[in-house]
Design a protein around this motif. Sequence first.
Motif, PDB file in Angstrom:
ATOM      1  N   PRO A 108      11.440  10.398 -51.687  1.00 24.76           N
ATOM      2  CA  PRO A 108      11.977   9.174 -50.894  1.00 24.76           C
ATOM      3  C   PRO A 108      10.871   8.261 -50.219  1.00 24.76           C
ATOM      4  O   PRO A 108      11.129   7.131 -49.726  1.00 24.76           O
ATOM      5  N   TRP A 109       9.535   8.765 -50.231  1.00 30.28           N
ATOM      6  CA  TRP A 109       8.456   8.226 -49.452  1.00 30.28           C
ATOM      7  C   TRP A 109       8.317   7.011 -50.152  1.00 30.28           C
ATOM      8  O   TRP A 109       7.963   6.070 -49.279  1.00 30.28           O
ATOM      9  N   ILE A 110       8.448   6.402 -51.291  1.00 28.40           N
ATOM     10  CA  ILE A 110       8.248   5.380 -51.822  1.00 28.40           C
ATOM     11  C   ILE A 110       9.202   4.288 -51.023  1.00 28.40           C
ATOM     12  O   ILE A 110       8.713   3.085 -51.064  1.00 28.40           O
ATOM     13  N   SER A 111      10.156   4.679 -50.535  1.00 22.40           N
ATOM     14  CA  SER A 111      11.227   3.717 -50.028  1.00 22.40           C
ATOM     15  C   SER A 111      11.295   3.933 -48.089  1.00 22.40           C
ATOM     16  O   SER A 111      12.014   3.485 -47.560  1.00 22.40           O
ATOM     17  N   GLU A 112      10.192   4.724 -47.791  1.00 22.91           N
ATOM     18  CA  GLU A 112      10.190   4.900 -46.403  1.00 22.91           C
ATOM     19  C   GLU A 112       8.810   4.565 -45.824  1.00 22.91           C
ATOM     20  O   GLU A 112       7.801   4.602 -46.592  1.00 22.91           O
ATOM     21  N   GLY A 113       8.657   4.247 -44.568  1.00 27.11           N
ATOM     22  CA  GLY A 113       7.383   3.939 -44.141  1.00 27.11           C
ATOM     23  C   GLY A 113       7.497   4.053 -42.584  1.00 27.11           C
ATOM     24  O   GLY A 113       7.458   5.061 -42.041  1.00 27.11           O
ATOM     25  N   CYS A 114       6.658   3.163 -42.330  1.00 30.12           N
ATOM     26  CA  CYS A 114       6.512   3.044 -40.604  1.00 30.12           C
ATOM     27  C   CYS A 114       7.601   2.705 -39.630  1.00 30.12           C
ATOM     28  O   CYS A 114       8.170   1.652 -39.868  1.00 30.12           O
ATOM     29  N   MET A 115       8.049   3.613 -38.928  1.00 29.13           N
ATOM     30  CA  MET A 115       8.804   3.227 -37.581  1.00 29.13           C
ATOM     31  C   MET A 115      10.260   2.711 -38.158  1.00 29.13           C
ATOM     32  O   MET A 115      10.765   2.056 -37.440  1.00 29.13           O
ATOM     33  N   ASN A 116      10.717   3.145 -39.424  1.00 21.80           N
ATOM     34  CA  ASN A 116      11.990   2.672 -39.887  1.00 21.80           C
ATOM     35  C   ASN A 116      11.941   1.151 -40.016  1.00 21.80           C
ATOM     36  O   ASN A 116      12.880   0.229 -39.960  1.00 21.80           O
ATOM     37  N   ILE A 117      10.767   0.508 -39.825  1.00 16.62           N
ATOM     38  CA  ILE A 117      10.692  -1.033 -40.059  1.00 16.62           C
ATOM     39  C   ILE A 117      10.948  -1.408 -41.554  1.00 16.62           C
ATOM     40  O   ILE A 117      10.333  -0.895 -42.377  1.00 16.62           O
ATOM     41  N   THR A 118      11.634  -2.314 -41.793  1.00 21.48           N
ATOM     42  CA  THR A 118      12.020  -2.931 -43.157  1.00 21.48           C
ATOM     43  C   THR A 118      11.796  -4.504 -43.148  1.00 21.48           C
ATOM     44  O   THR A 118      11.150  -4.708 -44.076  1.00 21.48           O
ATOM     45  N   ALA A 119      12.442  -4.922 -42.222  1.00 25.18           N
ATOM     46  CA  ALA A 119      12.348  -6.433 -42.240  1.00 25.18           C
ATOM     47  C   ALA A 119      11.057  -7.004 -41.544  1.00 25.18           C
ATOM     48  O   ALA A 119      10.767  -6.480 -40.537  1.00 25.18           O
ATOM     49  N   ARG A 120      10.711  -8.194 -42.095  1.00 21.87           N
ATOM     50  CA  ARG A 120       9.734  -8.841 -41.251  1.00 21.87           C
ATOM     51  C   ARG A 120       9.899  -8.979 -39.802  1.00 21.87           C
ATOM     52  O   ARG A 120       9.099  -8.953 -39.012  1.00 21.87           O
ATOM     53  N   GLY A 169       5.962  10.212 -44.500  1.00 18.89           N
ATOM     54  CA  GLY A 169       5.127  10.382 -45.515  1.00 18.89           C
ATOM     55  C   GLY A 169       4.029   9.350 -45.437  1.00 18.89           C
ATOM     56  O   GLY A 169       3.780   9.025 -44.416  1.00 18.89           O
ATOM     57  N   ASN A 170       3.093   9.251 -46.564  1.00 17.62           N
ATOM     58  CA  ASN A 170       2.081   8.528 -46.548  1.00 17.62           C
ATOM     59  C   ASN A 170       1.676   7.426 -47.595  1.00 17.62           C
ATOM     60  O   ASN A 170       0.853   7.093 -47.985  1.00 17.62           O
ATOM     61  N   VAL A 171       2.856   7.236 -48.153  1.00 14.62           N
ATOM     62  CA  VAL A 171       2.848   5.756 -49.221  1.00 14.62           C
ATOM     63  C   VAL A 171       2.705   4.772 -48.514  1.00 14.62           C
ATOM     64  O   VAL A 171       1.824   3.958 -49.146  1.00 14.62           O
ATOM     65  N   SER A 172       3.308   4.448 -47.568  1.00 13.59           N
ATOM     66  CA  SER A 172       3.124   3.024 -46.789  1.00 13.59           C
ATOM     67  C   SER A 172       3.475   3.484 -45.386  1.00 13.59           C
ATOM     68  O   SER A 172       4.286   3.092 -44.658  1.00 13.59           O
ATOM     69  N   ASP A 173       2.445   4.215 -44.911  1.00 11.60           N
ATOM     70  CA  ASP A 173       2.633   4.558 -43.248  1.00 11.60           C
ATOM     71  C   ASP A 173       2.159   3.430 -42.360  1.00 11.60           C
ATOM     72  O   ASP A 173       1.913   2.342 -42.934  1.00 11.60           O
ATOM     73  N   CYS A 174       2.009   3.737 -41.267  1.00 12.66           N
ATOM     74  CA  CYS A 174       1.796   2.676 -40.146  1.00 12.66           C
ATOM     75  C   CYS A 174       0.620   2.236 -40.408  1.00 12.66           C
ATOM     76  O   CYS A 174       0.153   0.939 -39.951  1.00 12.66           O
ATOM     77  N   ALA A 175      -0.575   2.807 -40.841  1.00 14.81           N
ATOM     78  CA  ALA A 175      -1.663   2.472 -41.216  1.00 14.81           C
ATOM     79  C   ALA A 175      -1.929   1.129 -42.144  1.00 14.81           C
ATOM     80  O   ALA A 175      -2.964   0.306 -42.125  1.00 14.81           O
ATOM     81  N   ALA A 176      -0.858   1.190 -43.065  1.00 13.49           N
ATOM     82  CA  ALA A 176      -1.070   0.343 -44.256  1.00 13.49           C
ATOM     83  C   ALA A 176      -0.108  -0.964 -43.972  1.00 13.49           C
ATOM     84  O   ALA A 176      -0.358  -1.981 -44.417  1.00 13.49           O
ATOM     85  N   PHE A 177       0.817  -0.905 -43.058  1.00 16.35           N
ATOM     86  CA  PHE A 177       1.579  -2.031 -42.900  1.00 16.35           C
ATOM     87  C   PHE A 177       1.113  -3.229 -42.454  1.00 16.35           C
ATOM     88  O   PHE A 177       1.537  -4.283 -42.878  1.00 16.35           O
ATOM     89  N   PRO A 178      -0.261  -3.325 -41.593  1.00 15.49           N
ATOM     90  CA  PRO A 178      -0.542  -4.513 -41.263  1.00 15.49           C
ATOM     91  C   PRO A 178      -1.296  -5.325 -42.251  1.00 15.49           C
ATOM     92  O   PRO A 178      -0.862  -6.442 -42.582  1.00 15.49           O
ATOM     93  N   SER A 179      -1.725  -4.615 -43.264  1.00 20.27           N
ATOM     94  CA  SER A 179      -2.392  -5.482 -44.374  1.00 20.27           C
ATOM     95  C   SER A 179      -1.210  -5.578 -45.319  1.00 20.27           C
ATOM     96  O   SER A 179      -1.203  -6.750 -45.882  1.00 20.27           O
ATOM     97  N   ILE A 180      -0.206  -4.898 -45.497  1.00 15.77           N
ATOM     98  CA  ILE A 180       1.015  -5.474 -46.425  1.00 15.77           C
ATOM     99  C   ILE A 180       1.563  -6.738 -45.640  1.00 15.77           C
ATOM    100  O   ILE A 180       1.741  -7.754 -46.304  1.00 15.77           O
ATOM    101  N   TYR A 181       1.679  -6.764 -44.194  1.00 15.02           N
ATOM    102  CA  TYR A 181       2.116  -7.960 -43.554  1.00 15.02           C
ATOM    103  C   TYR A 181       1.272  -9.133 -43.960  1.00 15.02           C
ATOM    104  O   TYR A 181       1.763 -10.282 -44.344  1.00 15.02           O
ATOM    105  N   ALA A 182      -0.146  -8.992 -43.553  1.00 18.73           N
ATOM    106  CA  ALA A 182      -1.306  -9.887 -43.891  1.00 18.73           C
ATOM    107  C   ALA A 182      -0.964 -10.518 -44.925  1.00 18.73           C
ATOM    108  O   ALA A 182      -1.154 -11.832 -45.106  1.00 18.73           O
TER     109      ALA A 182
END
Length: 634
Positions: A108-120, A169-182
Amino acid sequence: MFLHRTRSSVVFVLFILGAASLAAGQNSSCPLDFSVLQPFRRPRPDGATTCQYLLQGLRLLYSQHLRQTGSFLPPPDSAASCWAALQSAIAGFLPRFDVRSTCGFETPWISEGCMNITARSQFEAQIPNSTLRTAVMRCNLSLESNTPCASCTQSLSAFQAYLTGPSVGNVSDCAAFPSIYAAAYANMYGPTDKGTAKCLFQLDLASSSSGNGKKFKILVSLSVLLVASALITACFWYYRRKRRYLKRRSLEADRRQTQTQTQSRLDSMSESTTLVKFSFEEIKKATDNFSRHNIIGRGGYGNVFKGVLADGSEVAFKRFKNCSAGGDATFAHEVEVIASIRHVHLLALRGYCTATTPYEGHQRIIVCDLVSNGSLHDHLFGGFNSQLAWPLRQRIALGMARGLAYLHYGAQPSIIHRDIKASNILLDQTFEAKVADFGLAKFNPEGMTHMSTRVAGTMGYVAPEYALYGQLTEKSDVYSFGVVLLELLSRRKAIVTEEETGQPVSVADWAWSLVRQGQTLDVVEDGMPEKGSPEVMEKYVLIAVLCSHPQLHARPTMDQVVKMLESNDFTVISIPQRPIPLVACRDEIDRSVSSSSGGSGKLTSPTGYQAFSFGGDAHAHAHAHAHAHGPHHR
Ligand SMILES: *[C@@H]1O[C@H](CO)[C@@H](O)[C@H](O)[C@H]1NC(C)=O
Ligand SMILES: *[C@@H]1O[C@H](CO)[C@@H](O)[C@H](O)[C@H]1NC(C)=O
Ligand SMILES: *[C@@H]1O[C@H](CO)[C@@H](O)[C@H](O)[C@H]1NC(C)=O
Ligand SMILES: *[C@@H]1O[C@H](CO)[C@@H](O)[C@H](O)[C@H]1NC(C)=O
Ligand SMILES: *[C@@H]1O[C@H](CO)[C@@H](O)[C@H](O)[C@H]1NC(C)=O
């Protein structure tokens, strides 16, 4: 003919769709487009970094997905098919590499990430508008070269402070989200751009390592060689006949220049993505030729200047005194390691410069972000002359602790600061602390020469075991942190000469003696605005006293300190008895002996809190525990 072809392609498409839905069963298909990764360098099959590479690739895909659909993550019911798609995308070059089992990812980690955030919009709601704006401003340009990349990643690191919720998980955790967003929204070129991918996802294009590229390179270098040798022969004959030595010399100079250019390009390729090597000329220009007006700090090691780079950003330059060219390689290596460590509460290192100049001699300069609000030392003992309110002191204490905990346990490799002091804690406009100068103490020529050449540090802040025996561990930093925390709470300097006796007294000994007498809250500065609750202030004092304990086994780790400072339950912190201070008087020795042997030495809190559990060696070497507290709230 035309009709026929259309029909066959329709049939073909239907066939594909049918096959896909057959294979996926009830799963929904994966919305990530793996072909986007085609042009990028592939990981080596046995590389230790293969999992990391695959993660970076996935994050680039997330970013592309976000840019196209406004959603960070693929839907949960597509998780299985996304893993299957990833498997088949890498099957060509990583056969028999099972991503999930090898890299420890769960389905499931591939579709889960940081703080349940999905939308921009959910993401943007977490980050203050000004922080978002700064990031967009700094990241909306080509990130291919080092300076814009460093400035962009620096602005993104500020996001972390607001993404403190749980990650799955660690596929797209909170550390990864800023780069993904930017990469999706701040950068105009998008995640698939060469520079953006390199800067934000550490992915290089493949051209240089592919087989075709190699053949092409060999062909080019062969033909260059041929042409060059033909040229040289021609020149040789030409010069021999004409004997025009002047011209020949100028040709040689040209060649040397090309050589150095190639060399410097090689140099910059081997650098990490965020570290910039500045030229001395650039720095001279930025600081107005090291003008005295630009000096913002002085120290034994040299001066700190502020300056403005060509791109308009303000930075600080730390210029080391009396350097020789000898240790440059070590220096460059250390700086590279330090620059790779980024955290909101650590001062970011942007780059460095080493150069030998005819007039100024050998130069070593490091370039850091400029932090505008002075140091903690300035605020406590320097020109600011206003009392910090309790909430600010709390924020500063937590910031320092988080920065140091990251240095010890989050950074790779971990780093011992060695020179924590109030003037190395810088503050930004909102009083967020940034720990400066980590890892650099060993380059200060005048560390603590009056004590030992092995020891780098500053009087009053150095842990006793480090000062006496040169024994350096993370716990030495904990000691210095405790001293700074005491300074912050009491606004009393690390070492004060007592007026009556003329004896120097450390803030640690002074605070301990108050705590032992049950006057814990007397450590806190009188008349501080917006006082906190007595329980919280008392907890901070006790933590500081525990950290500055002379025996290193009694001190907590920085991780434990962060936990204690953050926790909301007011646990009584038990402080192991201290050995007698070196300068103690006879009656003090008597008192301390009687207090540890007599039952009255054990004080209990009026509310009877539980003792804090360190789960480790904190108590192992304690001979006696005095449950210290402050029953007499002022
Ligand atoms: C979903 O697809 C994966 C791989 O394609 C497969 O292993 C799994 O059994 C499927 N699950 C369901 C519920 O069909
Ligand atoms: C991800 O987390 C799992 C479990 O926490 C761990 O085993 C694995 O090594 C991690 N993978 C990476 C690439 O960090
Ligand atoms: C995330 O979602 C799960 C399940 O929907 C929920 O249990 C959890 O509390 C949520 N976490 C956050 C931080 O909102
Ligand atoms: C931030 O921007 C959003 C949308 O532009 C706006 O609704 C919100 O009020 C802004 N918040 C602040 C604190 O300015
Ligand atoms: C980035 O810059 C381009 C061109 O200057 C502009 O069109 C675009 O709106 C900017 N993007 C953002 C997110 O500000």
